[in-house]
Design a protein around this motif. Structure first.
Motif, short mmCIF file in Angstrom:
data_model
loop_
_atom_site.label_atom_id
_atom_site.label_comp_id
_atom_site.label_asym_id
_atom_site.label_seq_id
_atom_site.Cartn_x
_atom_site.Cartn_y
_atom_site.Cartn_z
N TYR A 199 -15.18 25.66 22.36
CA TYR A 199 -13.88 25.36 22.93
C TYR A 199 -12.87 26.48 22.66
O TYR A 199 -12.01 26.76 23.48
CB TYR A 199 -13.34 24.04 22.37
N TYR A 201 -13.45 29.65 22.55
CA TYR A 201 -13.67 30.67 23.57
C TYR A 201 -13.04 30.25 24.90
O TYR A 201 -12.40 31.04 25.59
CB TYR A 201 -15.17 30.92 23.79
N ALA A 202 -13.23 28.99 25.26
CA ALA A 202 -12.71 28.50 26.54
C ALA A 202 -11.19 28.58 26.59
O ALA A 202 -10.60 29.04 27.55
CB ALA A 202 -13.18 27.07 26.78
N ALA A 205 -10.24 32.17 26.89
CA ALA A 205 -10.65 32.82 28.14
C ALA A 205 -9.78 32.37 29.30
O ALA A 205 -9.43 33.17 30.16
CB ALA A 205 -12.12 32.53 28.44
N ASN A 206 -9.44 31.10 29.34
CA ASN A 206 -8.57 30.62 30.42
C ASN A 206 -7.95 29.30 29.98
O ASN A 206 -8.55 28.23 30.12
CB ASN A 206 -9.36 30.44 31.72
N ALA A 210 -9.14 25.43 30.67
CA ALA A 210 -9.53 24.59 29.54
C ALA A 210 -8.74 23.28 29.56
O ALA A 210 -9.29 22.20 29.37
CB ALA A 210 -9.29 25.33 28.23
N GLY A 272 -10.90 34.99 24.32
CA GLY A 272 -12.11 34.62 25.05
C GLY A 272 -13.32 35.49 24.82
O GLY A 272 -14.41 35.18 25.31
#
Lengths: 327, 508
Positions: A199, A201-202, A205-206, A210, A272
């Motif tokens: 989570y 990373y999510a 990343a965006n 998310a 991310g």
């Protein structure tokens, strides 16, 4: 892109999951450094020096584990250096007063964990950019530590257990190195295999994607701040033990070393992207450069200059490599 | 640039076209955006440019603005053939485009913004602030625009920022001013003001291109109308030769498209989503509707009608002011995506890059995001079952990717969209909201996305589709709701729906 269905389970994937191509540059750099330094100064390869390097790495690595999580989630904490010094003073002071290493350690963790929580709340609730929020916390802590103690908190308790945290050994291995290794392993597994790690990373990343997918982005970030805070507590305890005092001035510039190592390891400031294995390599590169400068009897001021150049070089090589990948 | 030189614009010869574009062609990967389009602008006239979304208006304007290069054709300004290489180059040659998104620096004063490209200087090279303010004032007077040149630009309402952009055109001695949907965020009174300014521009001999969806405005302000459709030039006529119907007919034309496989046979089931009296602070006004399991409910509306705002409100992403949203009988807590997702409503966003994709991350991570917790045991993700679930969707949806570890940024738009659809289906939804599901996707992949949407409804999902594409609206929807300015203006059954009716409701 040519066939409709492709084998998903390619072997060799496990290796790429571990190293992520970006780290090939760093591994190469590390090899060049080791070979270069040991050609010029053979004592570089002595066991004593290897142990010394690892001990140097330990403090940075412990905090860098938390910092990697924060950067992966798209945030940063610049207050870790100031918090490190303050925590060292708290640890020593409480141990002096209570004659209990356990209480001293708990006090250190509670203090630094609270700092992390504070940072996290300011960032996630007040929506203040983490760069600004944690610079402010850094200033508060740098001033605050002098309100707490005018001078270094000396060791009045003379407890052996306290000294052992930083200076002790298990066999030939320094205790801080063991602590760092355990924290690294736990951090690696967390970031790589748990829901929490995925989570992070999510979210980095965006953030919008998310949130749309039902993730509680704010809570995840808050947790990463608290984890970083707690790890600063561990590092602060080790530092106080090593210096046999709580130094209000310790830790200046420590945050930059940590962030430099993490970024050198391929973690993106934009969030991310990044791995703890990369961070480990980043820490090793910086500390081996440090060590090389000392062993080669170069001017000590180069200890700041050379890492600066190394970061630019490594980041540039990474950009070049990724550009080639994209073709 | 100085006040006295402005008068020279009035000496523009009125019989030579200010601009002549001939046979303009432009292709993007997989799409022919423009195919042999002509456009001739006469000085002192307003030329309306019309067409549906995707007709090629924006591409043509961007070529005119120097943003895109053309692939073929010629451009002549004032009878002299030329090339427009960059936005700066176009501006130098007298073409000023006022885009929908205002391109002003909001922290600067109005006067500074006007002379942004080249500040007047004093003899010693320092910036002549007094001159800047005085000249800005003079420009405003010419177009009858009362605003303090020293005001901070960001403090002005959008309508006045637009005027600043137009004043900028005068400062650059523009001979051609292009306005892209200039009234989309204006009140009726502000529109009146804009028209006054446009008439002043034409009195100065400036050629104005007016891009708009709104028929009434076009009839009121323009002298000539050019209609584009599917990247082709359809007609150019004086406005007097058009009626409402003939203009709509030119815009829509006749299409023969069998992009829409329809496998569903069953009728719609029970109500899956119900929205009552939904209003937001930003856009929506008292929107109420129901969507049933197994149906595709299409929402049509022109730019700024409020489709995206509706989509974001009903999935709990944006806050709402009043109203009640119910999924399968359970009320949704507004502004909370977590409970929305757990109740079974999800959004496939309009802007894949900004709100959907994690560009640097692999296909697998992108697809499993919403369902990831279902693969976790005691906090650890079971990557084996995750991977096999992802693999099965990759196979079912025929996602073309070299591996599950491929960063999703390397996939085509169509394949990215399939991954994002799969993200929701893996989670298991009752209601899926898709916002412009085929934006930026080439034709082949479009029909695959259509088939997937059809199949989803067939499998019992309620599908809510926001679209500005008429063919996909008519081809896929069981029922069609039309929005205009934040309100629901009409609902049609599949049988009742015609392009004319829908467009009329959308323009209302």
């Amino acid at each position: 892109m040519t066939t409709d269905t492709l084998p998903a389970r390619k072997r060799g994937v496990s290796l790429s999951a571990l190293t992520d191509n970006s780290q090939i540059v760093l591994i190469g750099l590390l090899a060049v450094l080791c070979i270069g330094i040991s050609l010029a100064a053979p004592q570089f390869y002595s066991p004593d020096n290897a142990i010394a390097i690892l001990r140097q790495c330990a403090l940075v690595l412990i905090v860098a584990v938390g910092m990697t999580m924060l950067l992966v989630a798209g945030e940063v904490d610049l207050s870790v250096g100031a918090s490190l010094a303050f925590t060292g003073c708290v640890a020593m002071d409480v141990t002096n007063r209570t004659h209990s290493v356990v209480l001293g350690a708990l006090a250190a963790l509670a203090f630094s964990g609270a700092v992390g929580l504070f940072n996290g709340l300011v960032v996630t609730r007040l929506k203040i950019n983490s760069l600004i929020a944690t610079i402010a916390t850094m200033m508060i802590l740098q001033g605050g530590v002098y309100l707490y103690t005018r001078e270094a908190v000396q060791n009045h308790h003379l407890l052996d257990a306290f000294t052992a945290i930083g200076a002790g050994y298990v066999g030939p291995v320094p205790i801080p190195v063991i602590i760092a290794a355990v924290i690294f392993a736990v951090g690696y597994v967390t970031l790589r295999f748990t829901l929490f790690g995925r989570y992070l990373y999510a979210v980095g990343a965006n953030l919008r994607a998310a949130r749309l997918s039902g993730l509680r982005a704010e809570r995840l970030k808050l947790l990463a701040f608290v984890i970083t805070g707690l790890l600063v507590g561990v590092a602060g305890l080790i530092l106080a033990s090593l210096m046999n005092a709580g130094q209000p001035t310790a830790g200046r510039g420590f945050e930059l070393t940590v962030i430099a190592a993490v970024i050198l390891g391929g973690t993106s400031l934009a969030g991310g992207r990044g791995t703890l294995f990369g961070t480990l390599l980043g820490v090793l590169v910086l500390k081996i450069v440090d060590n090389g400068i000392i062993i080669l009897r170069w001017n000590q001021d180069l200890q700041m200059v050379v890492p600066g150049l190394v970061i630019i070089l490594a980041t540039w090589l990474d950009i070049v490599r990724r550009r080639n990948d994209a073709r | 640039m100085h006040a006295e030189t402005l008068t020279r614009n009035e000496a523009i010869p009125l019989d030579v076209p200010a601009l002549a574009m001939r046979g303009i062609g432009k292709r993007f990967p997989g799409v022919v955006a423009l195919d042999g389009v002509d456009l001739t602008l006469m000085p002192g006239k307003v030329h309306a440019l019309m067409g549906e979304n995707g007709a090629g208006k924006s591409t043509l304007i961007k070529i005119l603005a120097g943003v895109y290069g053309k692939d073929s054709g010629t451009i002549a300004i004032g009878g002299v053939e030329t090339e427009l290489k960059t936005p700066r180059d176009a501006l130098k040659k007298g073409i000023k485009v006022v885009f929908q998104e205002i391109a002003l620096i909001s922290e600067f004063t109005v006067a500074e913004n006007i002379f942004l490209e080249e500040y007047p200087r004093r003899a010693d090279g320092s910036i002549a602030w007094k001159t800047i303010r005085a000249e800005a004032k003079a420009l405003f007077d010419r177009i009858g625009f009362a605003v303090d040149p020293a005001a901070r630009t960001g403090d002005l309402p959008v309508s006045q920022q637009q005027m600043v952009e137009i004043a900028r055109a005068l400062a650059h001695e523009a001979k051609i001013v292009v306005m892209d949907e200039p009234t989309s965020s204006l009140t009726p009174k502000e529109v009146e003001l804009l028209f006054v300014v446009i008439r002043r521009l034409t009195a100065l001999g400036i050629a104005v291109v007016y891009v708009s969806h709104k028929l009434d405005e076009v009839f009121e302000i323009s002298d000539t109308v050019t209609v584009l459709r599917d990247g082709r030039h359809i007609s150019t006529k004086p406005i007097g030769e058009h009626t409402h119907d003939s203009l709509i007919h030119d815009m829509i034309g006749r299409r023969i498209e069998n992009l829409f496989p329809r496998s569903r046979t069953g009728s719609a089931g029970k109500v899956a989503l119900s929205v009552e009296g939904l209003s937001t602070d930003t856009k929506l006004k008292d929107v109420s509707f129901e969507a049933r399991a197994g149906e595709v409910l299409g929402f049509f509306g022109l730019m700024g009608a409020g489709r995206t705002e509706l989509a974001k409100a009903i999935v709990g992403y944006d806050p709402i002011r009043t109203g009640r949203i119910t999924i399968d009988g359970t009320a949704l807590k507004p502004h909370d995506t977590r409970t929305a997702v757990s109740l079974g409503i999800g959004l496939l966003t309009e802007d894949r890059k900004l709100e959907g994709l994690m560009l640097e991350l692999p296909v697998q991570q992108n697809m499993s995001l919403a369902a990831l917790s279902s693969f976790a045991k005691a906090g650890f993700v079971d990557e084996g079952s995750e991977r096999s679930a992802v693999q099965s969707f990759v196979d079912r949806f025929r996602v073309k990717t070299p591996s599950l570890f491929q960063p999703i940024k390397n996939l085509s738009g169509g394949n990215q969209q399939k991954v994002l659809l799969a993200r929701w289906l893996m989670r298991g939804l009752k209601v899926i909201v898709v916002d412009e599901p085929t934006r930026g996707i080439d034709v082949g992949a479009k029909s695959e996305i259509f088939a997937l949407i059809d199949r989803l409804a067939g499998e019992g999902l309620a599908v809510i589709m926001m679209t500005s594409e008429m063919p996909e609206l008519l081809g896929l929807s069981d029922r069609i709701a039309v929005m205009a300015e934040g309100r629901l203006t009409a609902t049609f059954s599949r049988e009742e729906a015609t392009q004319e009716r829908i467009l009329n409701a959308a323009i209302a």
